[in-house]
Design a protein around this motif. Structure first.
Motif, PDB file in Angstrom:
ATOM      1  N   UNK A  37      16.123  15.666 -16.897  1.00 52.94           N
ATOM      2  CA  UNK A  37      16.813  14.400 -16.658  1.00 52.94           C
ATOM      3  C   UNK A  37      17.829  14.534 -15.557  1.00 52.94           C
ATOM      4  N   UNK A  38      18.209  13.361 -15.032  1.00 49.60           N
ATOM      5  CA  UNK A  38      19.336  13.293 -14.124  1.00 49.60           C
ATOM      6  C   UNK A  38      20.368  12.458 -14.857  1.00 49.60           C
ATOM      7  N   UNK A  39      21.588  12.971 -14.950  1.00 50.29           N
ATOM      8  CA  UNK A  39      22.584  12.335 -15.821  1.00 50.29           C
ATOM      9  C   UNK A  39      23.900  12.080 -15.089  1.00 50.29           C
ATOM     10  N   UNK A  40      23.886  11.177 -14.111  1.00 45.03           N
ATOM     11  CA  UNK A  40      25.108  10.984 -13.328  1.00 45.03           C
ATOM     12  C   UNK A  40      26.143  10.115 -14.030  1.00 45.03           C
ATOM     13  N   UNK A  41      27.386  10.332 -13.637  1.00 45.62           N
ATOM     14  CA  UNK A  41      28.421   9.363 -13.966  1.00 45.62           C
ATOM     15  C   UNK A  41      28.340   8.316 -12.864  1.00 45.62           C
ATOM     16  N   UNK A  42      28.370   7.060 -13.217  1.00 41.50           N
ATOM     17  CA  UNK A  42      28.169   6.027 -12.189  1.00 41.50           C
ATOM     18  C   UNK A  42      29.397   5.828 -11.310  1.00 41.50           C
ATOM     19  N   UNK A  43      29.492   6.613 -10.258  1.00 37.95           N
ATOM     20  CA  UNK A  43      30.646   6.494  -9.360  1.00 37.95           C
ATOM     21  C   UNK A  43      30.286   5.696  -8.105  1.00 37.95           C
ATOM     22  N   UNK A  44      29.014   5.360  -7.960  1.00 37.98           N
ATOM     23  CA  UNK A  44      28.613   4.568  -6.801  1.00 37.98           C
ATOM     24  C   UNK A  44      28.402   5.407  -5.559  1.00 37.98           C
ATOM     25  N   UNK A  45      28.493   6.708  -5.677  1.00 35.57           N
ATOM     26  CA  UNK A  45      28.348   7.580  -4.513  1.00 35.57           C
ATOM     27  C   UNK A  45      27.271   8.609  -4.833  1.00 35.57           C
ATOM     28  N   UNK A  46      26.289   8.727  -3.945  1.00 38.70           N
ATOM     29  CA  UNK A  46      25.262   9.731  -4.195  1.00 38.70           C
ATOM     30  C   UNK A  46      25.434  10.877  -3.198  1.00 38.70           C
ATOM     31  N   UNK A  47      25.778  12.029  -3.725  1.00 37.80           N
ATOM     32  CA  UNK A  47      26.031  13.219  -2.915  1.00 37.80           C
ATOM     33  C   UNK A  47      24.695  13.892  -2.617  1.00 37.80           C
ATOM     34  N   UNK A  48      24.607  14.534  -1.482  1.00 41.25           N
ATOM     35  CA  UNK A  48      23.362  15.211  -1.111  1.00 41.25           C
ATOM     36  C   UNK A  48      23.025  16.292  -2.155  1.00 41.25           C
ATOM     37  N   UNK A  49      24.067  16.847  -2.778  1.00 42.92           N
ATOM     38  CA  UNK A  49      23.849  17.839  -3.833  1.00 42.92           C
ATOM     39  C   UNK A  49      23.168  17.216  -5.047  1.00 42.92           C
ATOM     40  N   UNK A  50      23.442  15.937  -5.285  1.00 42.84           N
ATOM     41  CA  UNK A  50      22.789  15.255  -6.402  1.00 42.84           C
ATOM     42  C   UNK A  50      21.318  15.034  -6.090  1.00 42.84           C
ATOM     43  N   UNK A  51      21.056  14.690  -4.838  1.00 41.19           N
ATOM     44  CA  UNK A  51      19.659  14.504  -4.452  1.00 41.19           C
ATOM     45  C   UNK A  51      18.900  15.830  -4.616  1.00 41.19           C
ATOM     46  N   UNK A  52      19.556  16.892  -4.241  1.00 41.37           N
ATOM     47  CA  UNK A  52      19.005  18.240  -4.385  1.00 41.37           C
ATOM     48  C   UNK A  52      18.642  18.490  -5.852  1.00 41.37           C
ATOM     49  N   UNK A  53      19.581  18.144  -6.705  1.00 40.43           N
ATOM     50  CA  UNK A  53      19.382  18.321  -8.144  1.00 40.43           C
ATOM     51  C   UNK A  53      18.221  17.459  -8.665  1.00 40.43           C
ATOM     52  N   UNK A  54      18.193  16.193  -8.294  1.00 40.04           N
ATOM     53  CA  UNK A  54      17.123  15.319  -8.797  1.00 40.04           C
ATOM     54  C   UNK A  54      15.772  15.758  -8.252  1.00 40.04           C
ATOM     55  N   UNK A  55      15.782  16.202  -7.010  1.00 39.65           N
ATOM     56  CA  UNK A  55      14.525  16.650  -6.428  1.00 39.65           C
ATOM     57  C   UNK A  55      13.967  17.809  -7.260  1.00 39.65           C
ATOM     58  N   UNK A  56      14.843  18.719  -7.634  1.00 42.55           N
ATOM     59  CA  UNK A  56      14.416  19.870  -8.418  1.00 42.55           C
ATOM     60  C   UNK A  56      13.886  19.431  -9.787  1.00 42.55           C
ATOM     61  N   UNK A  57      14.636  18.555 -10.454  1.00 43.47           N
ATOM     62  CA  UNK A  57      14.140  18.164 -11.781  1.00 43.47           C
ATOM     63  C   UNK A  57      12.852  17.362 -11.674  1.00 43.47           C
TER      64      UNK A  57
END
Ligand code: GLU
Length: 544
Positions: A37-57
């Motif tokens: 899963x991808x489990x972000x806190x909704x801050x309205x900002x998507x960091x490239x590190x988050x994309x990295x994480x979602x890509x992996x999952x």
């Protein structure tokens, strides 16, 4: 009075956990399928590190025939931002990442394991907190902020570990009667875990990426339900990942040190813990030292930056895969036409320490990615980008047939052009192919041959005697050689190099004169193709 009475007083309406244990039936998935899963806190900002994480999952779920779902972790209501969930979903969609299950907008989710938004799961956390309370494994803690401050000061003064643990946990051993009385008096409280851990003992954990790690057991009586009635991250993580049947938690390495707390929680709740893959933080070089890509200092930290710059999503994903699996680059060289999903992604091959992000490398990857696209594909993508970010370019592309020819120059062959790394460069790189953008009166910078009279002589003779739009490429080139020879230049570069003093220059210098006069530039893709796309009239007009 016993623990059950206390639990009933605190959560009178909470259901028995058996209700939820039965409600969420076992997932029916093939052997070896990963649920992540991808489990972000909704801050309205998507960091490239988050994309990295979602890509992996998402790669892991796809590869195993599993599930990648989206859960929104909004238990910190101070940080709520309007529209943030939709914005994250859309930004990820721009990168081709869609979830099999989970939150789909600000309010709704899809799938059988929801709700997928933590603020809608309050009653579920209450049920599990009640379950722990009724066994005396959790307790209400009435410590005020002042008391907690005082506690910390004492611990600091005595040079002890700070926190709420062991003998310092003042409300840990309050009798049920005392607790009930305080609650009835309206005193405020949080619910804490009564940690059975011992700081002196170690726990061992095998992380999918970090390998074997060892930590002291957790002995802090962590808060599980806050004063506002919502769970902490730790508690929600255990409850949600259990009920949603996550088998692999892919998350940032900043959570690695919480492993003792999390394993303890799973254990106390009687849940099977998932596997964990703690992914490295994306770093960049700043002078001599590495630092985190910062939301404040680095525009490239935001995923939207790539969309705005027109760096195609394919390039960004490909670059991130490069960071994740170092053998990706070789695979890509050997399989230029395969889809990313065909790459045999290995999560355990991700580097243990900070992944280094390098924009130069990213753009280089992007040049290669774009070079593999067809003219039609480039056209569609540039056009779509231009509509949003560059009106002038959008107008230039209105004649699709012509634009396709321009993008078709040196494309679709074995050695495709590699001069474009992002769509925001396109206008500048193709402007000379458009008559209304080409200023024939500008001062061009010529190369070796820069004398005005000599240039005129070359161009004049070329039009009069050697230019024929119907020539094939070989004939065209032979004629440039003839032109060079007629004007006293070496017809072959090789010839020139063997006796440089014998000639004023060679065939390449002659073609450069034609190139610069036609395009205003010394470097362009193939001149023969450019001439053909520009067409006879434009060529003659520009050369004249
Ligand atoms: N909400 C947490 C975060 O954004 C999630 C960490 C996790 O994936 O468990 O960091």
């Amino acid at each position: 009075m016993d623990y059950k009475d206390l639990a009933n007083l605190i959560f009178p309406d909470a259901k028995d956990i058996s209700y939820y244990e039965e409600k969420y039936v076992k997932r029916n998935l093939p052997e070896g399928a990963v649920v992540t899963r991808y489990a972000p806190s909704p801050t309205g900002f998507l960091h490239i590190g988050s994309l990295f994480q979602v890509l992996i999952s998402s790669m892991m779920a796809k590869k195993t025939g599993g599930i990648n779902y989206l859960r929104i972790e909004d238990t910190d209501q101070k940080r709520e931002i309007e529209g943030a969930i939709t914005s994250v979903i859309n930004s990820l969609k721009d990168f081709g990442i869609e979830f099999d299950e989970g939150q789909i907008d600000e309010i709704n989710g899809k799938g059988d394991y929801g709700p997928y938004k933590q603020s809608q799961r309050k009653e579920i956390y209450e049920a599990y907190a009640k379950y722990l309370l009724s066994q005396g494994k959790a307790y209400p803690c009435f410590a005020t902020p002042e008391e907690l401050n005082e506690l910390r000061e004492k611990q600091e003064a005595a040079k002890l570990r700070t926190g709420y643990y062991g003998v310092w946990a003042k409300y840990r051993n309050l009798s049920v009667e005392e607790a009930v009385e305080k609650i009835k008096n309206g005193e405020s409280y949080v619910i804490r875990l009564k940690s059975p851990g011992n700081e002196e003992k170690k726990i061992r954990h095998k992380d999918v990426i970090k390998g074997n790690v060892e930590f002291p057991e957790n002995d802090q009586d962590i808060v599980i339900i806050k004063g506002d009635g919502l769970p902490t991250y730790h508690f929600a993580h255990a409850v949600d990942d259990h009920l949603m049947q996550t088998t692999l938690v892919v998350r940032g390495e900043e959570w690695l040190s919480s492993i003792p707390t999390h394993l303890q929680l799973f254990n106390i709740l009687g849940f099977k813990a998932p596997k964990y893959a703690h992914i490295p933080t994306i770093m960049k070089m700043d002078g001599e030292s590495k630092r985190k890509l910062s939301k404040r200092k680095d525009p490239e930290a935001a995923v939207d930056y790539y969309t705005e710059e027109g760096i195609p999503k394919e390039s960004v994903l490909e670059y991130l895969l490069n960071i994740a699996n170092s053998n990706f680059e070789i695979w890509r060289k050997q399989n230029p036409d395969k889809k990313l999903s065909e790459f045999d992604f290995q999560i355990n091959k991700i580097g243990v320490s900070g992944a280094l992000f390098d924009m130069v490398k990213m753009l280089d990857v992007s040049k290669n990615v774009i070079s593999r696209m067809s003219a039609e594909e480039v056209y569609d993508k540039v056009n779509e980008w231009a509509k949003q970010f560059d009106e002038e370019l959008s107008v230039m592309l209105q004649n699709k047939e012509y634009a396709l020819k321009v993008f078709g120059i040196e494309r679709g062959n074995t050695k495709p052009r590699k001069d474009i790394s992002k769509w925001s460069e396109v206008k500048e790189s193709i402007s000379y192919m458009f008559n209304d953008k080409f200023d024939k009166n500008a001062q061009f910078e010529y190369a070796k041959i820069s004398d005005k009279n000599e240039i005129e002589k070359i161009v004049k003779l070329y039009i009069e005697k050697y230019f024929d739009i119907n020539d094939d490429k070989q004939t065209w080139f032979d004629k440039i050689k003839d032109l060079a020879e007629e004007l006293g230049y070496a017809r072959e570069v090789k010839l020139f190099k063997s006796e440089p003093e014998k000639w004023p220059g060679h065939v390449g210098d002659i073609s450069t004169v034609i190139r610069v006069t036609l395009t205003g530039r010394q470097n362009t893709p193939d001149l023969y193709e450019i001439i053909h796309v520009l067409g006879k009239d434009t060529v003659i007009e520009r050369l004249s």
